[in-house]
Write an enzyme that holds these catalytic residues in place. Structure first.
Site, short mmCIF file in Angstrom:
data_model
loop_
_atom_site.label_atom_id
_atom_site.label_comp_id
_atom_site.label_asym_id
_atom_site.label_seq_id
_atom_site.Cartn_x
_atom_site.Cartn_y
_atom_site.Cartn_z
N SER A 104 0.80 -1.27 -0.21
CA SER A 104 -0.07 0.21 -0.10
C SER A 104 0.75 1.19 -0.18
CB SER A 104 -0.90 0.14 1.32
OG SER A 104 -1.89 1.27 1.14
N GLY A 105 0.78 2.28 -0.90
CA GLY A 105 1.47 3.26 -1.13
C GLY A 105 2.46 3.38 -1.86
N THR A 109 -1.57 2.85 -7.94
CA THR A 109 -2.85 3.54 -8.80
C THR A 109 -2.31 4.46 -9.84
OG1 THR A 109 -4.08 2.87 -6.79
CG2 THR A 109 -4.86 4.86 -8.20
N ASN A 156 -1.27 5.62 3.21
CA ASN A 156 -1.32 6.12 1.98
C ASN A 156 -2.47 7.05 1.95
OD1 ASN A 156 -1.75 6.85 -0.67
ND2 ASN A 156 -2.11 4.68 -1.52
N SER A 159 -5.39 5.65 -0.55
CA SER A 159 -5.44 4.33 -0.63
C SER A 159 -6.42 3.78 -1.38
CB SER A 159 -5.20 3.65 0.86
OG SER A 159 -4.93 2.27 0.91
N SER A 160 -6.07 2.80 -2.13
CA SER A 160 -7.34 2.17 -2.78
C SER A 160 -8.12 1.01 -1.87
CB SER A 160 -6.86 1.30 -4.07
OG SER A 160 -5.94 2.13 -4.78
N GLY A 386 -2.77 -3.14 -2.04
CA GLY A 386 -1.34 -3.51 -1.88
C GLY A 386 -1.22 -4.23 -0.33
N GLU A 388 -0.88 -4.91 3.41
CA GLU A 388 -0.56 -4.10 4.25
C GLU A 388 -0.85 -4.67 5.64
OE1 GLU A 388 -3.99 -1.48 3.31
OE2 GLU A 388 -5.55 -2.86 4.27
N1 LIG Z 1 5.02 8.26 -10.08
C1 LIG Z 1 4.49 8.94 -9.25
N2 LIG Z 1 4.89 10.33 -9.16
C2 LIG Z 1 4.58 11.06 -8.35
N3 LIG Z 1 4.04 10.67 -7.09
C3 LIG Z 1 3.66 9.24 -7.10
C4 LIG Z 1 3.85 8.37 -8.04
N4 LIG Z 1 3.64 7.26 -7.58
C5 LIG Z 1 3.08 7.39 -6.35
N5 LIG Z 1 3.04 8.62 -5.82
C6 LIG Z 1 2.64 9.20 -4.49
O1 LIG Z 1 2.40 8.17 -3.68
C7 LIG Z 1 1.07 8.20 -3.22
C8 LIG Z 1 0.51 6.67 -3.10
O2 LIG Z 1 0.07 6.12 -4.52
P1 LIG Z 1 -0.79 5.22 -4.71
O3 LIG Z 1 -1.96 5.75 -4.41
O4 LIG Z 1 -0.48 4.92 -6.30
O5 LIG Z 1 -0.37 3.87 -3.96
P2 LIG Z 1 -1.02 2.48 -4.18
O6 LIG Z 1 0.11 1.70 -4.48
O7 LIG Z 1 -2.15 2.41 -5.03
O8 LIG Z 1 -1.75 2.36 -2.52
P3 LIG Z 1 -2.66 1.30 -2.23
O9 LIG Z 1 -2.35 0.09 -2.41
O10 LIG Z 1 -2.99 1.96 -0.63
O11 LIG Z 1 -3.99 1.85 -3.09
C9 LIG Z 1 0.37 9.06 -4.39
O12 LIG Z 1 -0.86 9.57 -3.97
C10 LIG Z 1 1.43 9.97 -4.85
O13 LIG Z 1 1.15 10.95 -3.68
MG LIG Z 2 -4.05 2.24 -4.95
#
Ligand SMILES: Nc1ncnc2c1ncn2[C@@H]1O[C@H](COP(=O)(O)OP(=O)(O)OP(=O)(O)O)[C@@H](O)[C@H]1O
Ligand SMILES: [Mg+2]
Length: 1120
Positions: A104-105, A109, A156, A159-160, A386, A388
């Site tokens: 997660s994070g 996404t 996050n 977070s999804s 992800g 967690e």
């Molecule tokens: N390529 C990127 N460029 C800039 N910031 C990023 C990038 N990837 C992720 N982030 C930052 O990290 C945060 C978390 O990313 P994201 O929501 O994609 O995580 P995730 O893997 O989907 O987590 P989860 O499993 O909780 O959904 C985003 O809100 C953003 O602020």
């Molecule tokens: Mg996500």
């Protein structure tokens, strides 16, 4: 290659590491992170580290750099993997999927959104509106789903809280034509409770912060977040999220996607109803449970479009059917609270699922027919919650982590296990690479009868009161010996675990302690039927639609529904099967630190992730393994055009041999291995080179095919044209033949007809025979004329000719032409006309004949003349073939005036009853007289005079022409001759040509050539000199000789140029004349007079007005 990064940024592909070891791997990962290079390849896998800051690497320029490029051509990037998946899908019509994993994070996404953006940007070059619409929906759907399905967690901010797998469908051209979203288990417990530091779903905050005052009023809401007990935990949290702005973005997106206003409104009402539900409290009064604040109930009823008492009843009572009886069982306070929360969670989940299904309806592929549009292929993008670990991990974390185990298993299966197994199967020398296989953990969770889910389901199925502790007990007894499972009971020394509450699973990504509290309830996911019926009976159709099962009557027994865990397990198995059927591409996301800091690269955290993601093993397999494999048959099928040994078909003993030959031909023998049924290619570059060679050859093949096909088309067209021409030819022939047959039939026996076929109607000829018909009719007319003329005695012929000439000239102009009577011509010599004087006239005529050598008398008659004193005088005119004489009858026909006939330029007569005639002369001394007959009186003789003269002049050849070039050029200005042998001939030529005439035909030019008024006649017409051969010059020329003379000129005058203003008809006439002359060697007996030297208007208009009262209508005869 020029775009490749320099080594200061570390190694772009972990495969290039000097030694495959964890320290070196971590050092490279850290170096790249610190240098802002967040992506690194392991072959075709992209390792991505969350930068926690926005980078300028996703713009249009970058997209252009990656578009259509091969993986190794550009630095590692999500776009490279997206392009590879897209190309594989397009080139080989293979369904592909991009699996994005990480905790997660870690940035899953975000990565999925960039991938979608890339695909949207590189497709639809023709800007088709429908495709643009689909792309727009796919992109916009993300933001709506995130609003309702994402939340701020401790790991996050976005977070999804649901799993998402999106299929994008492409047509045969590779343009997106639709899609489908599968959503997985929403963490709905978040609606009612959040851990400290976390928030509920974004949608609630967005509504309260972004909704207009009026909207909030209508929903009975107030802006203050802490007023609502369901969301007050995270109310004060500070974060980067701007809910108010997001609210507008989401509302706009919903509109764009196609949500109707009433649908959007219903979504807001549901959110509001949930917030109000959260504030609803129950109190106990003796045995009865009551609702503390009745007003809230009516607000909820209003928002859900149902009745207050029904809402109240559903909250406080439960309808139970015992046999045939239906009783309302009152809830305890605890039950009522449970029911309220279950209701709140359920309507939120329904709302979320309904939003997904509405989006799916809208983006579904429409009007796609595989027979027309070809196979439609798919790229799937998986972005799921992800792995967690929280302080308190419950049922939801258990499901989420199980899901991640499944995906890791898929990765192991495809990348590590199957790959190695395949090398062994194919007999490729291979040293096995060890890796941790998490199948054992997957089995621990999902195995039938023995797995945790099965044990949980068993517990839920038990009748009677089953507690979470009893479930933990069952786990302890059944899984006590499992290496990845433990609890306090099993390991008493482990103080982290609480007795009768916690159990631990040793996941591939780390140990997670789960609290069993709530497992049973969450797994059962009980929602009292009363709520379902309540919602089904809502008067809001959108709401009603979300709850179809509320239709069931109370007494209907329903099958026990599957538990939440089993439903989730089934959906995971289906998802993994689906992914396994596609060509997978991986993005492995790593979270650099837990502080969301762009600076910190937490070695320990990262190393842990690299470990559990199996990235090092991935590098090892990749280094030792092969990037590509394909069966010999399919390989040949794709690349056989590259070598002459295999194109179009090989004659080697097997496909394997042919592939070897092909590979050696390209010089790749050191980069491949030959398995039993497949060829293995080590580096992608070899494959790409093969692709390039193929692409080059394809152009030639396409050109070749085009050439052959164009040739075929041309031949077909040629054959068709030839067939058409044959048909046309035969048809024309048929038309011509049938026309000729028809003419022959109609004119059959024409000689015996009384009118010699005059009455016969000519059939309409086909177009090609129009000219023929003219000629034929001319022949016919001539023949008919000859037949008619045959019957006329020779002596009458001149008179007939004269009459014909008169008719031609004066038809319709004068009433009486005197055609009925015999034309005597020489009236002065006839007794009835001049009873006393004819005797006097005849000697005068004879004397003139002797003197002026005329041959024939054309006309003679008494005339009257008005002199300049307006006095009428009797006169006579006498016209011979040489001269026109004016005589005085009162003085024995003494000649008063002699005009040579060639000086006569024209005749004018009136159209009245008078017999006025004007003889125009070259010297402008016109003779104006009135014919006058004594016996019978007023006999009309004008017709006769005109006819006789015209007939006479008709026998003059008059040709005009000019030769174009050459020294021997002779310009014939005009030729004039008279029929009578001794009348002479005038040939007007240019002076310069005279010598030439003499040289060519000296015998013809016996007479002298004398200048005859040339200067005057030619002056107006641009002639240099005019010469006339005259009889009185001693030239004695017969018509035949004249013909030869003209012929001589004509043979020089090959072209018969005409003056620009002379029409085609005239050209034709002249040409036909020329032709006639050439064929016969003589001129036609009576060629028509086609043109005459133009008489200037001043000469032509006679001074007839001097004659007083008589008005001359217009000149009717133009003689040369
Ligand atoms: N390529 C990127 N460029 C800039 N910031 C990023 C990038 N990837 C992720 N982030 C930052 O990290 C945060 C978390 O990313 P994201 O929501 O994609 O995580 P995730 O893997 O989907 O987590 P989860 O499993 O909780 O959904 C985003 O809100 C953003 O602020
Ligand atoms: Mg996500």
């Amino acid at each position: 290659m020029a775009e490749q990064e320099s080594l200061e940024f570390g190694k772009a592909d972990f495969v290039l590491m000097d030694t495959v070891s964890m320290p070196e791997f971590m050092a490279n990962l850290r170096l790249r992170f610190e240098k802002g290079r967040i992506y690194t390849f392991i072959g075709e896998v992209v390792v991505s580290v969350n930068p926690y800051k926005s980078l300028n690497i996703y713009g249009r320029d970058t997209i252009e750099q990656y578009k259509g490029r091969e993986l190794y051509e550009r630095p590692p990037h999500l776009f490279a993997i997206a392009d590879a998946a897209y190309k594989a899908m397009k080139r080989r019509s293979k369904d592909t999927c991009i699996v994005i994993s990480g905790e997660s994070g870690a940035g899953k996404t975000e990565a999925s959104k960039y991938i979608m953006q890339y695909i949207a940007a590189i497709t639809n070059p023709s800007q088709r509106a429908e495709i643009e619409r689909v792309k727009n929906m796919l992109l916009k759907s993300n933001c709506v789903l995130e609003a309702f399905g994402n939340a701020k967690t401790n790991r996050n901010d976005n977070s999804s809280r649901f799993g998402k797998y999106m299929d994008i469908n492409f047509d045969f051209k590779g343009d997106p034509i639709g899609g489908h979203i599968n959503n997985y288990l929403l963490e709905k417990s978040r609606v009612i409770v959040q851990q400290p530091g976390e928030r509920s779903f974004h949608s609630f905050y967005q509504l309260l912060q972004g909704g207009s005052d009026q909207m909030l009023r209508s929903l009975h809401l107030q802006k203050s977040l802490s007023s609502y007990s369901y969301i007050h935990v995270g109310a004060q949290l500070k974060s980067s999220i701007n809910d108010a702005a997001e609210f507008k973005v989401v509302a706009d997106a919903m509109k764009v996607i196609g949500f109707k206003p009433e649908e959007i409104q219903t979504a807001y009402k549901i959110l509001a109803a949930i917030l109000h539900l959260g504030n609803l409290k129950f109190v106990v009064d003796g045995d009865t449970t009551l609702i503390e604040d009745g007003k809230l109930v009516s607000i909820i009823a209003e928002l859900l479009s149902t009745k207050t008492d029904m809402v109240e009843k559903a909250l406080l009572y439960r309808t139970v059917a015992t046999g045939r009886d239906i009783i309302d069982k009152q809830h305890t306070e605890q039950e009522a609270s449970y029911g309220r929360d279950a209701f709140a969670k359920a309507i939120y989940e329904r709302l979320f699922c309904w939003i997904v299904s509405r989006i799916n309806d809208i983006i579904a592929v429409k009007n796609s027919d595989t027979t027309i549009h070809g196979k439609n292929t798919v790229i799937g993008v998986l972005d799921i919650y992800g792995f967690e670990i929280f302080d308190n991990n419950s049922f939801e974390q258990f499901c989420i982590n199980y899901c991640n185990e499944k995906l890791q298993q898929l990765f192991i299966q495809l990348v590590l296990k199957q790959e190695q197994e395949e090398y062994q199967r194919e007999g490729i020398p291979w040293k096995h690479i060890d890796y941790f296989n998490n199948q054992i953990i997957v089995d621990l969770v999902e195995q039938q009868h023995k797995g945790i889910i099965a044990i949980l389901d068993d517990a839920c199925m038990n009748v009677g009161k089953v507690t979470d502790e009893m479930f933990l007990e069952a786990l302890n007894s059944k899984l006590g010996k499992h290496g990845h499972f433990s609890s306090r009971k099993l390991c008493a020394s482990d103080k982290i675990l609480e007795f009768d509450r916690d159990f631990r699973i040793r996941h591939y990504a780390g140990d997670v302690v789960y609290s069993v509290v709530g497992f049973i309830d969450k797994n059962k996911d009980t929602l009292f039927q009363d709520f379902k019926r309540l919602m089904y009976n809502s008067s809001n159709p959108v709401l009603k639609n979300m709850w179809p099962e509320g239709k069931l009557s109370i007494t209907e027994v329903t099958k026990r529904p599957l538990t939440a865990a089993t439903l989730f397990k089934n959906s995971m198995i289906a998802l993994v099967d689906n992914l396994a059927s596609k060509e997978p591409y991986y993005v492995r996301c790593i979270k650099p630190n837990d502080m969301k800091s762009p600076q910190i690269f937490d070695d320990e955290r990262c190393r842990h992730q690299v470990e559990y993601l199996g990235l090092l093993e991935n590098v090892r397999v990749r280094r030792a393994g092969f990037a590509f494999r394909q069966t010999y048959e399919k390989f040949l099928h794709r690349y056989k055009m590259i070598s002459e040994f295999t194109w179009p078909n090989h004659d080697l003993p097997s496909d394997k041999e042919a592939v070897k030959k092909l590979v050696e031909y390209c010089g790749f023998q050191d980069d491949v291995a030959y398995g039993k049924t497949k060829i293995f290619i080590r580096t992608p570059r070899t494959l790409f080179t093969l692709e390039e060679l193929r692409a080059q050859m394809l152009v030639r093949i396409v050109l070749f095919l085009q050439k052959v096909w164009r040739g075929t088309l041309a031949r077909m067209r040629y054959k068709r044209t030839r067939a058409a021409l044959t048909i046309i030819r035969y048809y024309r022939r048929y038309k011509v033949k049938s026309y000729i047959h028809e003419v022959a039939r109609r004119f059959h026996g024409i000689k015996t007809m009384r009118d010699y076929g005059k009455h016969v109607q000519w059939p309409t000829p086909p177009k090609v025979l129009h000219r023929f018909e003219e000629v034929l009719q001319a022949i016919f007319n001539r023949w008919r004329a000859s037949q008619l003329i045959k019957t006329i005695p020779a002596s009458d012929l001149p008179q007939v000719r004269a009459k014909v000439a008169a008719v031609e000239m004066l038809k319709g102009q004068r009433a009486d032409l005197g055609l009925q009577r015999a034309w005597e011509g020489n009236y002065l010599a006839s007794k009835p006309d001049t009873p006393q004087t004819s005797g006097t006239f005849v000697p005068v005529a004879n004397e003139l004949k002797r003197k002026d050598k005329y041959m024939n008398v054309l006309f003679s008659c008494h005339v009257r003349k008005v002199n300049r004193f307006s006095k009428v005088e009797d006169r006579a005119i006498f016209v011979t073939d040489r001269h026109l004489y004016k005589m005085d009858p009162t003085k024995q026909y003494k000649v008063m005036k002699t005009i040579p006939l060639y000086n006569l330029t024209g005749l004018s007569v009136s159209n009245g009853k008078d017999q006025l005639v004007v003889f125009h002369t070259k010297d402008n001394k016109d003779l104006i007289v009135c014919l006058f007959s004594k016996q019978p009186t007023h006999e009309s003789r004008i017709g006769e005079l005109v006819g006789v003269l015209v007939n006479h002049f008709k026998r003059i050849i008059h040709l005009e022409g000019r030769q174009g070039d050459g020294k021997e050029a002779v310009t014939v200005i005009w030729v004039r001759c008279y029929e009578s042998v001794d009348s002479g001939v005038e040939i007007r030529v240019k002076e310069a040509d005279l010598k030439e005439i003499k040289r060519l035909k000296p015998e013809l030019v016996r007479g002298t050539l004398s200048n005859h008024n040339g200067a005057r006649d030619g002056a107006g017409q641009g002639f240099e000199s005019l010469l006339t051969l005259q009889e009185h010059d001693g030239l004695n020329t017969t018509p035949q000789q004249i013909g030869s003379l003209v012929m001589m000129f004509c043979s020089h005058i090959m072209i018969w140029p005409l003056r620009a203003n002379e029409g085609p008809q005239k050209r034709l006439n002249l040409l036909s004349q020329k032709l006639f002359l050439k064929l016969n060697g003589s001129h036609p007996p009576y060629p028509e007079c086609h043109s005459s030297p133009k008489i200037p208007p001043t000469q032509r208009s006679s001074p007839i007005t001097r004659a007083g009262r008589i008005h001359i209508a217009h000149p009717v005869v133009d003689a040369p």
